[in-house]
Design an enzyme around this catalytic site. Sequence first.
Site, PDB file in Angstrom:
ATOM      1  N   GLY A 124     137.047  66.811 -37.641  1.00 48.04           N
ATOM      2  CA  GLY A 124     137.434  65.410 -37.762  1.00 48.04           C
ATOM      3  C   GLY A 124     137.657  64.803 -36.396  1.00 48.04           C
ATOM      4  O   GLY A 124     138.804  64.550 -35.996  1.00 48.04           O
ATOM      5  N   TYR A 125     136.579  64.577 -35.657  1.00 49.83           N
ATOM      6  CA  TYR A 125     136.660  64.035 -34.303  1.00 49.83           C
ATOM      7  C   TYR A 125     136.267  62.555 -34.269  1.00 49.83           C
ATOM      8  O   TYR A 125     137.039  61.688 -33.862  1.00 49.83           O
ATOM      9  CB  TYR A 125     135.734  64.790 -33.343  1.00 49.83           C
ATOM     10  CG  TYR A 125     135.982  66.261 -33.160  1.00 49.83           C
ATOM     11  CD1 TYR A 125     137.197  66.854 -33.501  1.00 49.83           C
ATOM     12  CD2 TYR A 125     134.992  67.075 -32.620  1.00 49.83           C
ATOM     13  CE1 TYR A 125     137.409  68.212 -33.309  1.00 49.83           C
ATOM     14  CE2 TYR A 125     135.192  68.429 -32.419  1.00 49.83           C
ATOM     15  CZ  TYR A 125     136.390  68.996 -32.776  1.00 49.83           C
ATOM     16  OH  TYR A 125     136.583  70.337 -32.577  1.00 49.83           O
ATOM     17  N   SER A 158     131.036  66.241 -41.696  1.00 45.79           N
ATOM     18  CA  SER A 158     130.069  66.998 -42.503  1.00 45.79           C
ATOM     19  C   SER A 158     130.744  68.170 -43.211  1.00 45.79           C
ATOM     20  O   SER A 158     131.627  68.825 -42.657  1.00 45.79           O
ATOM     21  CB  SER A 158     128.931  67.502 -41.624  1.00 45.79           C
ATOM     22  OG  SER A 158     128.243  66.409 -41.044  1.00 45.79           O
ATOM     23  N   GLU A 240     131.611  75.066 -29.738  1.00 39.39           N
ATOM     24  CA  GLU A 240     130.592  74.289 -30.448  1.00 39.39           C
ATOM     25  C   GLU A 240     129.263  74.313 -29.720  1.00 39.39           C
ATOM     26  O   GLU A 240     128.204  74.267 -30.341  1.00 39.39           O
ATOM     27  CB  GLU A 240     131.063  72.842 -30.616  1.00 39.39           C
ATOM     28  CG  GLU A 240     130.095  71.988 -31.411  1.00 39.39           C
ATOM     29  CD  GLU A 240     130.630  70.589 -31.686  1.00 39.39           C
ATOM     30  OE1 GLU A 240     129.958  69.836 -32.391  1.00 39.39           O
ATOM     31  OE2 GLU A 240     131.719  70.253 -31.190  1.00 39.39           O
ATOM     32  N   GLU A 369     124.437  62.365 -21.752  1.00 40.64           N
ATOM     33  CA  GLU A 369     125.080  61.773 -20.566  1.00 40.64           C
ATOM     34  C   GLU A 369     126.338  62.557 -20.191  1.00 40.64           C
ATOM     35  O   GLU A 369     126.587  62.850 -19.013  1.00 40.64           O
ATOM     36  CB  GLU A 369     125.418  60.310 -20.838  1.00 40.64           C
ATOM     37  CG  GLU A 369     124.207  59.391 -20.960  1.00 40.64           C
ATOM     38  CD  GLU A 369     123.518  59.478 -22.313  1.00 40.64           C
ATOM     39  OE1 GLU A 369     122.430  58.896 -22.459  1.00 40.64           O
ATOM     40  OE2 GLU A 369     124.058  60.141 -23.222  1.00 40.64           O
TER      41      GLU A 369
END
Length: 389
Positions: A124-125, A158, A240, A369
């Site tokens: 939940g970011y 997700s 991640e 970036e």
Amino acid sequence: MDFTEHDSLAEFRKAATAWADEHVDPAWVDLEHTTGTHHNPELHALLGAQGLLGAGWPAQYGGTDVDPAYALAVFQEIGARGLRMDGWVTTEMVARTILHVATEEAKQEIVPAALRGEVVIVLGYTEPGSGSDVAAAKMRAVRDGDEWVVNGSKMFTSTAHMATHVFLLTRTNTEVSKHKGLTLLLARLDDPGVEVQPVHTLGGQRTNATFYSDVRVPDTLRIGDVDGGWGVMRVALVHERGTATAPGGPTLVEQVAAWARSAPGADGAPLLDDPTVAEQLARLAIDEEVGRLLGLKVRWVASTGGMPGIEGSMQKLHSSEAEQRRVDVLTDLLGEQALLAGDAGPLHGAVEWALRKAPVSTIYGGSSEVMREIVAERRLGLPRSRPIG
């Protein structure tokens, strides 16, 4: 590091294949494509019950005596059959973060249950309006005794519709710069005040928008220090960007090359006989091999006790941009056939599916970036291109 080609899992391949033959239902692949959900609860529960999820983890936190190499061979065989395990990927990521930064109470409550397959954790970011700038999170968490009261919303959560917990990045201090007022909480998704709504993507995946209204989270499930969430995020993002379970099976370029050996070109000869086609596929294969080697470096650093932050950023940057280059070339190479989905297209529509999901690859897990900034500043020693706000 020695990059000599060898199959360290060779002795486990036969057993892993036999395991998948017995336990993996081929219909699950079609189910993933029709639902857009890349998590199978039956498979996940089985992996937990048989100790495969806990292979290689510390025994005091639920680790099992299953050989980690055998478990990895099984995971790769599952991937080779077209199944993804997104629920385990995010759960593993958060569980490893918990081992690094959480209290002993949180470790004992969450990690063993996750390794048994009973707890599935999602991320939940991202929030509506903030995109990949996760530090701009506005979701509020206010201390109320031994609990936190959470209000706000998250986007692209997700697997939330099949998970038990969500790893929430919250704003706990509005009086400091945005990177300094964040705290990570582990909230239950079946608690009152949580709402999950589906969002279907261009790539065919079901993700979710999640909403939180006066959701209460015990302080025992605060992961890391109050207002120390940015440091926790940096640990989580390392896991991640490259330390998750490696997929198995032939790559997309390898599949296309095998198909091109017999598929006729414009002159009727096999497509791969065209030197231009062979060169294009060779360049893509080199891209894939570089990505594989960068991934090995990430896993090597992690396996020796390091935190591969820079290495993970390098791998994520290269592989995500290589994925977009790959679908561009393959689309040109296959022409209109690249746009055919499912059984109507070559390789059961694998190129069409890759084409739809590739645009997001340079965004999730950190944009290109941001990855370039990390490599430039932390590996090359260049000055920051923008101040921390």
